[in-house]
Design an enzyme around this catalytic site. Structure first.
Site, PDB file in Angstrom:
ATOM      1  N   CYS A  98       0.814  -1.227   0.073  1.00  0.00           N
ATOM      2  CA  CYS A  98      -0.072   0.041  -0.116  1.00  0.00           C
ATOM      3  C   CYS A  98       1.064   1.209  -0.005  1.00  0.00           C
ATOM      4  CB  CYS A  98      -0.820   0.161   1.257  1.00  0.00           C
ATOM      5  SG  CYS A  98      -1.953   1.568   1.326  1.00  0.00           S
ATOM      6  N   LYS A 139       1.654  -9.748  -0.063  1.00  0.00           N
ATOM      7  CA  LYS A 139       1.422  -9.147  -1.204  1.00  0.00           C
ATOM      8  C   LYS A 139       2.389  -7.960  -0.948  1.00  0.00           C
ATOM      9  CE  LYS A 139      -1.861  -7.196  -4.219  1.00  0.00           C
ATOM     10  NZ  LYS A 139      -1.705  -5.597  -3.801  1.00  0.00           N
ATOM     11  N   ASN A 199       1.123 -10.120 -10.411  1.00  0.00           N
ATOM     12  CA  ASN A 199       0.179  -9.135 -10.466  1.00  0.00           C
ATOM     13  C   ASN A 199       0.634  -7.681 -11.153  1.00  0.00           C
ATOM     14  OD1 ASN A 199      -0.621  -6.667  -8.127  1.00  0.00           O
ATOM     15  ND2 ASN A 199      -2.329  -7.666  -9.546  1.00  0.00           N
ATOM     16  N   GLY A 200      -0.102  -6.838 -11.788  1.00  0.00           N
ATOM     17  CA  GLY A 200      -0.075  -5.559 -12.196  1.00  0.00           C
ATOM     18  C   GLY A 200      -0.025  -5.583 -13.674  1.00  0.00           C
ATOM     19  N   GLY A 223      -6.501  -6.945 -11.120  1.00  0.00           N
ATOM     20  CA  GLY A 223      -6.961  -5.788 -10.171  1.00  0.00           C
ATOM     21  C   GLY A 223      -8.080  -5.102 -11.094  1.00  0.00           C
TER      22      GLY A 223
HETATM   23  C1  LIG Z   1      -7.981   1.488  -5.933  1.00  0.00           C
HETATM   24  C2  LIG Z   1      -7.098   0.629  -5.435  1.00  0.00           C
HETATM   25  C3  LIG Z   1      -7.045   0.248  -4.206  1.00  0.00           C
HETATM   26  C4  LIG Z   1      -6.264  -0.961  -3.703  1.00  0.00           C
HETATM   27  N1  LIG Z   1      -6.331  -1.354  -2.494  1.00  0.00           N
HETATM   28  C5  LIG Z   1      -5.510  -2.523  -2.281  1.00  0.00           C
HETATM   29  C6  LIG Z   1      -5.672  -2.838  -0.870  1.00  0.00           C
HETATM   30  O1  LIG Z   1      -6.391  -2.622  -0.024  1.00  0.00           O
HETATM   31  N2  LIG Z   1      -4.393  -4.170  -0.464  1.00  0.00           N
HETATM   32  C7  LIG Z   1      -3.737  -4.397  -1.345  1.00  0.00           C
HETATM   33  O2  LIG Z   1      -2.708  -5.335  -0.980  1.00  0.00           O
HETATM   34  N3  LIG Z   1      -3.482  -3.702  -2.704  1.00  0.00           N
HETATM   35  C8  LIG Z   1      -4.349  -2.669  -2.994  1.00  0.00           C
HETATM   36  N4  LIG Z   1      -4.420  -2.327  -4.337  1.00  0.00           N
HETATM   37  C9  LIG Z   1      -3.326  -2.916  -5.393  1.00  0.00           C
HETATM   38  C10 LIG Z   1      -3.900  -3.984  -6.089  1.00  0.00           C
HETATM   39  O3  LIG Z   1      -4.311  -4.895  -5.284  1.00  0.00           O
HETATM   40  C11 LIG Z   1      -3.074  -4.381  -7.438  1.00  0.00           C
HETATM   41  O4  LIG Z   1      -2.074  -4.920  -6.705  1.00  0.00           O
HETATM   42  C12 LIG Z   1      -2.588  -3.216  -8.304  1.00  0.00           C
HETATM   43  O5  LIG Z   1      -3.987  -2.649  -8.665  1.00  0.00           O
HETATM   44  C13 LIG Z   1      -2.098  -3.761  -9.647  1.00  0.00           C
HETATM   45  O6  LIG Z   1      -2.872  -4.593 -10.267  1.00  0.00           O
HETATM   46  P1  LIG Z   1      -3.622  -4.146 -11.401  1.00  0.00           P
HETATM   47  O7  LIG Z   1      -2.870  -3.452 -12.580  1.00  0.00           O
HETATM   48  O8  LIG Z   1      -4.217  -5.377 -12.001  1.00  0.00           O
HETATM   49  O9  LIG Z   1      -4.735  -3.399 -11.141  1.00  0.00           O
HETATM   50  C14 LIG Z   1      -5.160  -1.293  -4.708  1.00  0.00           C
HETATM   51  C15 LIG Z   1      -5.286  -0.620  -5.845  1.00  0.00           C
HETATM   52  C16 LIG Z   1      -6.179   0.447  -6.443  1.00  0.00           C
HETATM   53  C17 LIG Z   1      -6.224   0.725  -7.654  1.00  0.00           C
END
Ligand SMILES: Cc1cc2nc3c(=O)[nH]c(=O)nc-3n(C[C@H](O)[C@H](O)[C@H](O)COP(=O)(O)O)c2cc1C
Length: 309
Positions: A98, A139, A199-200, A223
């Site tokens: 985070c 994570k 992830n990402g 995500g």
């Molecule tokens: C609005 C938002 C809230 C998120 N909240 C968390 C969270 O509570 N815990 C966490 O480990 N990652 C959190 N993330 C990160 C996502 O789990 C993920 O690692 C990140 O969005 C990259 O993946 P993506 O490119 O598929 O979105 C958050 C991301 C976004 C955009």
């Protein structure tokens, strides 16, 4: 192939998890983080962020939902982890990604990636507190400012007893900007033996294949991609076609029913606009609908607009 739905604070709550796991393709969900500062939280906090604890720690579609904790105090995180598992969470996930700044002098999330020892101490304490049958997962991002500690951090998590690490393949400073450095996950994989989840920046089936090739990981976590294409997990796994706009519209209408009559009525207008913001990437129709409801503040008005063919 194992596909997890990413935790997303303020976006992927139990309603969204219910919707997306009904659509299918997901094997695991992780809750929004529960912030742990200096006390054992009451059960109601866990139930609020993870109502699935009332249904055996699974969504109604049967997908397990793991509680995620964020904090810096090993003992306190351990106590809360034990409680979450007692309440029915299938294991514990720890947040080391985070980007939020320190709150009330309490650290947590990505800032801990600067302190390899702290990562070790937290995971070790949580591992001791949680029954051996339940996984303790972590994570992480690739680092805070740079990637120099990425491998050491993953090794520390493994040595402390983590059973799996999900890697969001960017540093904190890189935020959510493309690209994600999937090849870094493969580098880390050469050093650790526990399973890794990549992830990402996976927005399509093609991205998933590229990510798997570059990260050398079969397991992935989705995500924002799953919010912009609600059946992305099924598209990746079963080579289904992308969901039609009409199906998405039905999903949005169903979501409105949940939100208005569930516990979040007052948040509904913002939530639906937020979701449309993600859907715009995949559907031009979402853009038009967004423009139409942008100024609307009442849930009823928005639902009416949604129901127009
Ligand atoms: C609005 C938002 C809230 C998120 N909240 C968390 C969270 O509570 N815990 C966490 O480990 N990652 C959190 N993330 C990160 C996502 O789990 C993920 O690692 C990140 O969005 C990259 O993946 P993506 O490119 O598929 O979105 C958050 C991301 C976004 C955009």
């Amino acid at each position: 192939m194992h596909i997890a739905l990413a935790p997303m604070e303020g976006v992927v709550d139990h309603l969204m998890r219910d919707m997306l796991t009904r659509v299918g393709g997901f094997d695991l969900c992780v809750t929004e983080f529960i912030r742990v500062v200096d006390q054992l939280l009451p059960p109601r906090v866990f139930y609020r962020l993870c109502p699935e604890l009332h249904t055996g720690g699974k969504t109604l579609a049967g997908v397990p939902v793991r509680v995620q904790l964020l904090g810096q105090d090993p003992g306190c995180l351990a106590d809360n982890a034990a409680r979450a598992v007692e309440l029915g969470s299938p294991g514990i996930d720890l947040n080391f990604g985070c980007p939020a700044k320190t709150v009330n002098k309490s650290k947590g999330g990505a800032v801990l990636l600067k302190e390899t020892d702290s990562l070790y101490n937290i995971v070790h304490a949580v591992r001791q507190a949680v029954p051996p049958t339940q996984p303790v997962t972590a994570k992480m991002r690739l680092g805070f400012e740079d990637k120099s500690l990425a491998i050491d951090n993953a090794l520390a998590l493994e040595a402390a007893g983590a059973s799996l690490i999900t890697i969001h393949a960017r540093t904190k400073v890189e935020g959510y900007n493309p690209p994600a450095y999937w090849d870094w996950i493969a580098r880390i994989k050469q050093h650790v033996k526990i399973p890794l989840v990549a992830n990402g920046e996976i927005w399509s089936a093609e991205d998933a294949v590229l990510c798997q090739q570059q990260s050398q990981c079969q397991a992935i976590m989705l995500g924002r991609g799953a919010l912009s294409l609600p059946n992305l997990a099924a598209v990746i796994k079963q080579q289904s076609g992308p969901m039609s706009w009409e199906e998405v519209r039905q999903l949005l209408t169903r979501y409105s029913g949940y939100e208005i009559y569930g516990d979040k009525g007052k948040y509904y207008p913002n939530r639906i606009k937020q979701w449309l913001g993600y859907l715009k990437r995949q559907y031009v129709e979402a853009d038009a609908l967004f423009a139409q409801i942008r100024a609307m503040q009442s849930s009823e008005q928005i639902v009416e607009a949604l129901q127009q063919p």
